[in-house]
Design an enzyme around this catalytic site. Structure first.
Site, mmCIF file in Angstrom:
data_model
loop_
_atom_site.group_PDB
_atom_site.id
_atom_site.type_symbol
_atom_site.label_atom_id
_atom_site.label_comp_id
_atom_site.label_asym_id
_atom_site.label_seq_id
_atom_site.Cartn_x
_atom_site.Cartn_y
_atom_site.Cartn_z
ATOM 1 N N ARG A 176 2.736 -6.957 9.295
ATOM 2 C CA ARG A 176 2.009 -5.902 10.015
ATOM 3 C C ARG A 176 2.452 -5.833 11.470
ATOM 4 O O ARG A 176 2.488 -4.745 12.065
ATOM 5 C CB ARG A 176 0.504 -6.151 9.907
ATOM 6 C CG ARG A 176 -0.067 -5.841 8.512
ATOM 7 C CD ARG A 176 -1.476 -6.344 8.366
ATOM 8 N NE ARG A 176 -2.105 -5.943 7.106
ATOM 9 C CZ ARG A 176 -3.244 -6.458 6.656
ATOM 10 N NH1 ARG A 176 -3.885 -7.389 7.356
ATOM 11 N NH2 ARG A 176 -3.752 -6.049 5.507
ATOM 12 N N LYS A 204 0.836 -1.201 0.000
ATOM 13 C CA LYS A 204 0.000 0.000 0.000
ATOM 14 C C LYS A 204 0.878 1.262 0.000
ATOM 15 O O LYS A 204 2.093 1.180 0.213
ATOM 16 C CB LYS A 204 -0.912 -0.043 1.231
ATOM 17 C CG LYS A 204 -1.894 -1.234 1.217
ATOM 18 C CD LYS A 204 -2.816 -1.187 2.431
ATOM 19 C CE LYS A 204 -3.757 -2.393 2.470
ATOM 20 N NZ LYS A 204 -4.696 -2.321 3.621
ATOM 21 N N THR A 206 -5.384 -7.959 10.506
ATOM 22 C CA THR A 206 -5.765 -6.694 9.866
ATOM 23 C C THR A 206 -5.355 -5.492 10.707
ATOM 24 O O THR A 206 -4.789 -4.527 10.183
ATOM 25 C CB THR A 206 -7.295 -6.672 9.630
ATOM 26 O OG1 THR A 206 -7.640 -7.775 8.793
ATOM 27 C CG2 THR A 206 -7.738 -5.374 8.971
ATOM 28 N N GLU A 212 -9.133 -10.707 -7.748
ATOM 29 C CA GLU A 212 -8.203 -9.574 -7.626
ATOM 30 C C GLU A 212 -7.091 -9.647 -8.671
ATOM 31 O O GLU A 212 -6.684 -8.615 -9.229
ATOM 32 C CB GLU A 212 -7.647 -9.520 -6.194
ATOM 33 C CG GLU A 212 -8.736 -9.131 -5.191
ATOM 34 C CD GLU A 212 -8.360 -9.340 -3.726
ATOM 35 O OE1 GLU A 212 -7.202 -9.705 -3.443
ATOM 36 O OE2 GLU A 212 -9.245 -9.148 -2.862
ATOM 37 N N PHE A 223 -15.328 3.162 7.321
ATOM 38 C CA PHE A 223 -13.945 3.487 6.955
ATOM 39 C C PHE A 223 -13.717 3.490 5.442
ATOM 40 O O PHE A 223 -12.623 3.802 4.976
ATOM 41 C CB PHE A 223 -12.962 2.520 7.626
ATOM 42 C CG PHE A 223 -13.161 1.059 7.294
ATOM 43 C CD1 PHE A 223 -12.672 0.522 6.113
ATOM 44 C CD2 PHE A 223 -13.821 0.217 8.185
ATOM 45 C CE1 PHE A 223 -12.845 -0.820 5.807
ATOM 46 C CE2 PHE A 223 -14.004 -1.136 7.891
ATOM 47 C CZ PHE A 223 -13.512 -1.647 6.696
ATOM 48 N N ARG A 266 -1.330 -14.607 3.903
ATOM 49 C CA ARG A 266 -2.124 -13.940 4.946
ATOM 50 C C ARG A 266 -1.464 -14.114 6.321
ATOM 51 O O ARG A 266 -1.472 -13.195 7.141
ATOM 52 C CB ARG A 266 -3.549 -14.504 4.971
ATOM 53 C CG ARG A 266 -4.379 -14.183 3.747
ATOM 54 C CD ARG A 266 -4.977 -12.808 3.765
ATOM 55 N NE ARG A 266 -5.919 -12.610 4.843
ATOM 56 C CZ ARG A 266 -6.691 -11.524 4.951
ATOM 57 N NH1 ARG A 266 -6.637 -10.556 4.034
ATOM 58 N NH2 ARG A 266 -7.513 -11.378 5.957
ATOM 59 N N HIS A 292 -1.670 -5.449 1.405
ATOM 60 C CA HIS A 292 -2.921 -6.197 1.176
ATOM 61 C C HIS A 292 -2.592 -7.608 0.699
ATOM 62 O O HIS A 292 -1.644 -7.795 -0.059
ATOM 63 C CB HIS A 292 -3.767 -5.511 0.094
ATOM 64 C CG HIS A 292 -4.867 -6.406 -0.417
ATOM 65 N ND1 HIS A 292 -6.073 -6.532 0.230
ATOM 66 C CD2 HIS A 292 -4.917 -7.263 -1.471
ATOM 67 C CE1 HIS A 292 -6.832 -7.416 -0.418
ATOM 68 N NE2 HIS A 292 -6.151 -7.867 -1.452
ATOM 69 N N ASN A 330 -1.759 -0.192 7.290
ATOM 70 C CA ASN A 330 -1.244 -1.532 7.608
ATOM 71 C C ASN A 330 -0.414 -2.158 6.486
ATOM 72 O O ASN A 330 -0.257 -3.362 6.413
ATOM 73 C CB ASN A 330 -2.374 -2.454 8.100
ATOM 74 C CG ASN A 330 -3.450 -2.672 7.048
ATOM 75 O OD1 ASN A 330 -3.331 -2.198 5.920
ATOM 76 N ND2 ASN A 330 -4.491 -3.399 7.424
ATOM 77 N N TYR A 378 -12.089 -2.928 -3.175
ATOM 78 C CA TYR A 378 -12.620 -2.961 -1.809
ATOM 79 C C TYR A 378 -14.154 -2.941 -1.782
ATOM 80 O O TYR A 378 -14.749 -2.535 -0.785
ATOM 81 C CB TYR A 378 -12.057 -1.791 -1.003
ATOM 82 C CG TYR A 378 -10.641 -2.011 -0.524
ATOM 83 C CD1 TYR A 378 -10.309 -3.124 0.253
ATOM 84 C CD2 TYR A 378 -9.627 -1.103 -0.823
ATOM 85 C CE1 TYR A 378 -9.009 -3.323 0.702
ATOM 86 C CE2 TYR A 378 -8.325 -1.300 -0.367
ATOM 87 C CZ TYR A 378 -8.025 -2.411 0.400
ATOM 88 O OH TYR A 378 -6.738 -2.602 0.849
HETATM 89 P P1 GDP Z 1 -7.515 -7.233 5.336
HETATM 90 O O1 GDP Z 1 -8.082 -8.265 4.401
HETATM 91 O O2 GDP Z 1 -6.717 -7.842 6.469
HETATM 92 O O3 GDP Z 1 -6.718 -6.170 4.626
HETATM 93 O O4 GDP Z 1 -8.741 -6.523 6.055
HETATM 94 P P2 GDP Z 1 -10.223 -6.167 5.542
HETATM 95 O O5 GDP Z 1 -10.509 -6.804 4.235
HETATM 96 O O6 GDP Z 1 -11.151 -6.440 6.673
HETATM 97 O O7 GDP Z 1 -10.162 -4.574 5.379
HETATM 98 C C1 GDP Z 1 -9.531 -4.009 4.252
HETATM 99 C C2 GDP Z 1 -8.691 -2.846 4.720
HETATM 100 O O8 GDP Z 1 -9.545 -1.833 5.232
HETATM 101 C C3 GDP Z 1 -7.735 -3.164 5.869
HETATM 102 O O9 GDP Z 1 -6.501 -3.701 5.442
HETATM 103 C C4 GDP Z 1 -7.551 -1.810 6.508
HETATM 104 O O10 GDP Z 1 -6.589 -1.032 5.796
HETATM 105 C C5 GDP Z 1 -8.923 -1.170 6.313
HETATM 106 N N1 GDP Z 1 -9.741 -1.366 7.504
HETATM 107 C C6 GDP Z 1 -10.357 -2.490 7.913
HETATM 108 N N2 GDP Z 1 -11.030 -2.297 9.065
HETATM 109 C C7 GDP Z 1 -10.836 -0.983 9.385
HETATM 110 C C8 GDP Z 1 -11.265 -0.152 10.458
HETATM 111 O O11 GDP Z 1 -11.979 -0.584 11.374
HETATM 112 N N3 GDP Z 1 -10.853 1.154 10.428
HETATM 113 C C9 GDP Z 1 -10.078 1.653 9.434
HETATM 114 N N4 GDP Z 1 -9.703 2.940 9.471
HETATM 115 N N5 GDP Z 1 -9.640 0.902 8.411
HETATM 116 C C10 GDP Z 1 -10.013 -0.396 8.382
HETATM 117 MG MG MG Z 2 -9.593 -8.157 2.988
#
Ligand code: GDP
Ligand code: MG
Length: 150
Positions: free
Chosen positions: A102, A9, A91, A126, A57, A85, A115, A112, A49
């Site tokens: 992370r 990212k 996350t 993707e 968010f 992962r 991705h 973080n 996304y």
């Molecule tokens: P990932 O698959 O581990 O990347 O997580 P997710 O698919 O749940 O979320 C996608 C991305 O959205 C995450 O990597 C974070 O950058 C962001 N994100 C997820 N949950 C939150 C949250 O509660 N707050 C904020 N600010 N960003 C979030």
């Molecule tokens: Mg995800």
């Protein structure tokens, strides 16, 4: 062989973590089959996304992912989707174990660093969203028999 989509990212690029992150997956034994530095359009960000479009968010996430260059990658290897992962970590970096990317390199959930696709279905979706077929380069690493028993 399984493939997954990973993206460093904008925070990871800005913080100079591109080499470190690529090295982690190389050293694990996985094979890089696609790689590009790019700016992400809002359209691509919103598609990528899409599952989060109703989350509070989401606007901040789209702004962030379009705010600077990202490194888009496709990696190949046995179990690479689930294992990438694991190497990436939880996350929320506050919950990510030390030794994960992370856990070692991030603090805030909105910064973080990387991705990774979360399932075979999303990996395929993707990869097709981010890469054209001719941008992917299948190759046989000379070390394959030293990484895989068969
Ligand atoms: P990932 O698959 O581990 O990347 O997580 P997710 O698919 O749940 O979320 C996608 C991305 O959205 C995450 O990597 C974070 O950058 C962001 N994100 C997820 N949950 C939150 C949250 O509660 N707050 C904020 N600010 N960003 C979030
Ligand atoms: Mg995800």
């Amino acid at each position: 062989m399984e493939r997954t989509f990973l993206a460093i990212k904008p925070d990871g690029v800005q913080r100079g973590l591109v080499g470190t992150i690529i090295q982690r997956f190389e050293q694990k034994g996985y094979t890089l089959v696609g790689l590009k530095l790019m700016r992400v359009s809002r359209e691509l960000a919103e598609q990528h996304y899409g599952e989060h479009k109703d989350k509070p968010f989401f606007p901040g996430l789209v702004n962030f992912i379009t705010s600077g260059p990202v490194v888009a990658m496709v990696w190949e290897g046995r179990g690479v989707i689930a294992n990438a992962r694991k190497l990436i970590g939880a996350t929320n970096p506050l919950n990510a174990e030390p030794g994960t990317l992370r856990g070692d390199f991030a603090v805030d959930v909105g910064r973080n660093v990387i991705h990774g696709s979360d399932s075979p279905e999303n990996a395929e979706r993707e990869i097709n969203l981010w890469f054209q077929t001719q941008e992917l380069v299948p190759w046989e690493p000379a070390l394959t028999s030293w990484v895989y028993e068969m």
